[in-house]
Design a protein around this motif. Structure first.
Motif, mmCIF file in Angstrom:
data_model
loop_
_atom_site.group_PDB
_atom_site.id
_atom_site.type_symbol
_atom_site.label_atom_id
_atom_site.label_comp_id
_atom_site.label_asym_id
_atom_site.label_seq_id
_atom_site.Cartn_x
_atom_site.Cartn_y
_atom_site.Cartn_z
ATOM 1 N N GLY A 223 0.465 14.537 -45.384
ATOM 2 C CA GLY A 223 -0.111 15.106 -46.555
ATOM 3 C C GLY A 223 -1.105 13.805 -47.211
ATOM 4 O O GLY A 223 -2.225 14.186 -47.659
ATOM 5 N N PHE A 224 -0.683 12.609 -47.102
ATOM 6 C CA PHE A 224 -1.523 11.633 -47.759
ATOM 7 C C PHE A 224 -3.026 11.430 -46.989
ATOM 8 O O PHE A 224 -3.678 11.037 -47.530
ATOM 9 N N ASN A 225 -2.901 11.922 -45.632
ATOM 10 C CA ASN A 225 -4.113 11.817 -44.879
ATOM 11 C C ASN A 225 -4.779 13.222 -44.677
ATOM 12 O O ASN A 225 -5.494 13.339 -43.598
ATOM 13 N N ALA A 226 -4.587 14.135 -45.361
ATOM 14 C CA ALA A 226 -5.068 15.757 -45.242
ATOM 15 C C ALA A 226 -6.507 15.378 -45.600
ATOM 16 O O ALA A 226 -6.737 14.668 -46.341
ATOM 17 N N ALA A 227 -7.296 16.129 -44.720
ATOM 18 C CA ALA A 227 -8.707 16.150 -44.789
ATOM 19 C C ALA A 227 -9.038 17.009 -46.036
ATOM 20 O O ALA A 227 -8.165 17.481 -46.844
ATOM 21 N N ASN A 228 -10.083 17.283 -46.485
ATOM 22 C CA ASN A 228 -10.730 18.090 -47.616
ATOM 23 C C ASN A 228 -10.583 19.352 -47.192
ATOM 24 O O ASN A 228 -10.931 19.794 -46.112
ATOM 25 N N SER A 232 -6.689 22.289 -44.645
ATOM 26 C CA SER A 232 -6.190 20.964 -44.247
ATOM 27 C C SER A 232 -4.615 20.802 -44.712
ATOM 28 O O SER A 232 -3.837 20.326 -44.283
ATOM 29 N N VAL A 233 -4.506 21.622 -45.934
ATOM 30 C CA VAL A 233 -3.054 21.598 -46.495
ATOM 31 C C VAL A 233 -1.886 22.206 -45.510
ATOM 32 O O VAL A 233 -1.013 21.698 -45.137
ATOM 33 N N GLY A 234 -2.486 23.376 -45.304
ATOM 34 C CA GLY A 234 -1.559 24.154 -44.019
ATOM 35 C C GLY A 234 -1.369 23.278 -42.971
ATOM 36 O O GLY A 234 -0.344 23.270 -42.318
ATOM 37 N N LYS A 235 -2.527 22.647 -42.281
ATOM 38 C CA LYS A 235 -2.548 21.864 -41.391
ATOM 39 C C LYS A 235 -1.667 20.650 -41.371
ATOM 40 O O LYS A 235 -0.812 20.516 -40.621
ATOM 41 N N VAL A 241 5.993 19.293 -39.691
ATOM 42 C CA VAL A 241 6.955 19.870 -39.106
ATOM 43 C C VAL A 241 7.214 19.544 -37.507
ATOM 44 O O VAL A 241 8.375 18.964 -37.154
ATOM 45 N N VAL A 242 5.863 19.666 -36.868
ATOM 46 C CA VAL A 242 6.021 19.597 -35.440
ATOM 47 C C VAL A 242 6.402 18.081 -35.179
ATOM 48 O O VAL A 242 7.094 17.790 -34.148
#
Lengths: 263, 258
Positions: A223-228, A232-235, A241-242
């Motif tokens: 979460g902290f390193n999510a892109a813009n 990217s939130v879904g990713k 999880v994976v």
């Protein structure tokens, strides 16, 4: 032909570089936790809130899955034990299987799905909407407020959830046994408790602290390193999880090896 | 030559020549994409500096560098006389509490009410304040942005304009000396944009702040600016007052004012 080989070689090198980069970044992110967790100020209010969200709010899911685990394990094991005339071993077998392996791993996997993805999505969304930046520019340490509290909460709550799942699973086993025969609950419980030793509970509980730590840490890292961008939130949630699920299996494998060596 | 007396009389009282922000030869790139290629700018105490430029020209990046949200490649950023690029995190935080930052979408904390959004920052920086004093300060700031009634609302219940005002209130609660506005009127209707622009001016007068305002909204630029700068190709391409730039010889500069 040479160009294709060169291109393949470069893509493999880049892929390996990405993996090493990721491992390095995760390590730095995780090590920062140990530095920040001891430093005041302590965000107790947020920590208690996260314990409530991660622990208490996961109870219904853990209850249902724990009960089904015990019930199904009993029903599936019964015919095999019956063939050898060892049906009386069923309570001991169910209890040992649940406590040593099934309840910790299944509960951790469920929490990886519920908690790790939740943390990944929440922090990812905060990152995309600049809420984490807003904390940073207000001279508030977002790592301490968001990451330390969540990792601490998962590290403490997952073992408690696993112990709870153990109990519920044993109860499910009792119901499973009583579908085909009539066993007194006190007798069932006495047989369960007779078969369990400290060495069954101790290593299994220790590994759940590691499960909890990594479930929280991976969710926070993703979460902290999510892109813009909202994509990217879904990713971040999906990747959390994976990665957390895979990590649980790796920790479990190492824990079993170490338990064999030392206990 | 203009006599010194006349200069003093025409210069607004709150503005001085003391630079609160001074950027020298700022370079910032993302991979191979060089965004800032030697930006030089100065913000004087009490003035509103508006930065214009095409999308992707690096306006937001410039102000994010000022608060240390982005690490720079090369250059110097002096804020209150201290080069923030040489500070550690603790030193940077000391400067950050003196700077307010209004994000493009306000960046309100979704999980907190308006009261908690404002109190969250205040409680962590003014630990000697009692709960009553915190509550009073929150109410006072909300009143100054005209949204006292929104104190118990969640960010999801607020309109775009209200979010901007609450974002501004959260920024003001620490009484900053500098405020950085990242597109304060983007996504708002004309009337609300005008109200936000007026609020920016009110804040400048009431709290004696210096501001850097990033905007595409020329009405906002005209209304709020003491001075404008236009970013092009990673450098400051033009500088002056609104009236000066509107009559610029450079056609590209004039195109902003059409």
């Amino acid at each position: 032909m040479n160009n294709i080989v060169a291109a393949k070689k470069e893509s493999v090198i880049n892929y390996m570089k990405d993996i090493f980069n990721d491992v390095g970044n995760v390590t730095i992110f995780a090590l920062r936790f140990f530095k920040e967790v001891v430093k005041p100020p302590y965000e107790m209010k947020e920590f208690i809130k996260q314990c409530y969200v991660i622990g208490y709010k996961s109870l219904p899911l853990v209850t249902i899955t724990g009960f089904i685990m015990g019930l199904v394990l009993t029903l599936q094991s019964r015919p095999t034990l019956a063939k050898f005339g060892a049906e009386s071993w069923l309570p001991s077998m169910v209890a040992l299987s649940l406590i040593r392996e099934i309840a910790p791993v299944i509960t951790a996997l469920i929490c990886a799905g519920k908690v790790s993805s939740g943390i990944g999505a929440e922090l990812g969304s905060m990152k995309v909407t600049e809420q984490i930046d807003a904390m940073e520019v207000s001279a508030i340490n977002p790592y301490k407020y968001l990451v330390v509290t969540r990792i601490l909460a998962t590290t403490l709550m997952i073992p408690l959830l696993v112990i709870y799942a153990d109990g519920i699973g044993i109860l499910g086993g009792y119901v499973g046994i009583n579908i085909h025969s009539d066993v007194n609950f006190h007798r069932y419980l006495a047989q369960v408790l007779e078969s369990i030793t400290f060495l069954d509970i101790f290593p299994a509980t220790i590994k759940t602290f590691f499960f909890g730590f990594f479930i929280g840490m991976i969710g926070c890292y993703k979460g902290f390193n999510a892109a813009n961008g909202t994509e990217s939130v879904g990713k971040a949630a999906n990747s959390a999880v994976v990665t957390a699920s895979l990590t649980i299996f790796i920790i479990d494998m190492l824990a079993v090896q170490l338990t064999d060596l030392f206990f | 030559m203009i006599p010194e007396k006349i200069i003093q009389e025409t210069t607004p009282v709150s503005k001085t020549d003391t630079a609160v922000i001074e950027i020298k030869e700022l370079y910032k790139s993302f991979g191979k994409n060089e965004v800032l290629k030697g930006v030089n700018l100065t913000v004087k105490k009490g003035e509103n500096l508006v930065i214009l430029g095409k999308s992707g020209s690096g306006k937001s990046i410039t102000i994010k560098c000022i608060v240390g949200l982005l690490a720079i490649d090369k250059g110097e950023i002096n804020v209150f006389g201290t080069d923030i690029t040489k500070l550690d995190n603790a030193g940077l935080n000391e400067i950050r509490v003196r700077i307010g930052f209004l994000f493009q979408n306000a960046a309100l904390y979704d999980s907190m009410s308006v009261r908690d959004n404002l109190g969250f920052t205040l409680k962590r920086h003014a630990k000697d304040l009692s709960s009553e004093e915190v509550e009073n300060q929150i109410k006072e700031i909300l009143e100054s942005v005209g949204l006292s009634e929104a104190i118990d609302k969640m960010p999801s219940e607020l309109s775009g304009g209200m979010r901007k005002r609450i974002g501004l209130a959260r920024t003001l609660i620490l009484k900053p000396e500098i405020i950085l506005y990242d597109e304060p009127t983007t996504g708002l209707d004309t009337i609300t944009s005008r109200e936000i622009s007026e609020l920016v001016l009110e804040i400048q007068k009431k709290y004696k702040t210096s501001s850097v305002i990033i905007t595409h909204d020329m009405a906002c630029a005209k209304h709020t600016s003491d001075r404008l700068m236009i970013l092009k190709d990673g450098i400051i391409h033009a500088e002056g007052t609104y009236e000066e730039l509107e009559k610029s010889d450079d056609e590209w500069v004039r195109s902003f004012f059409i």
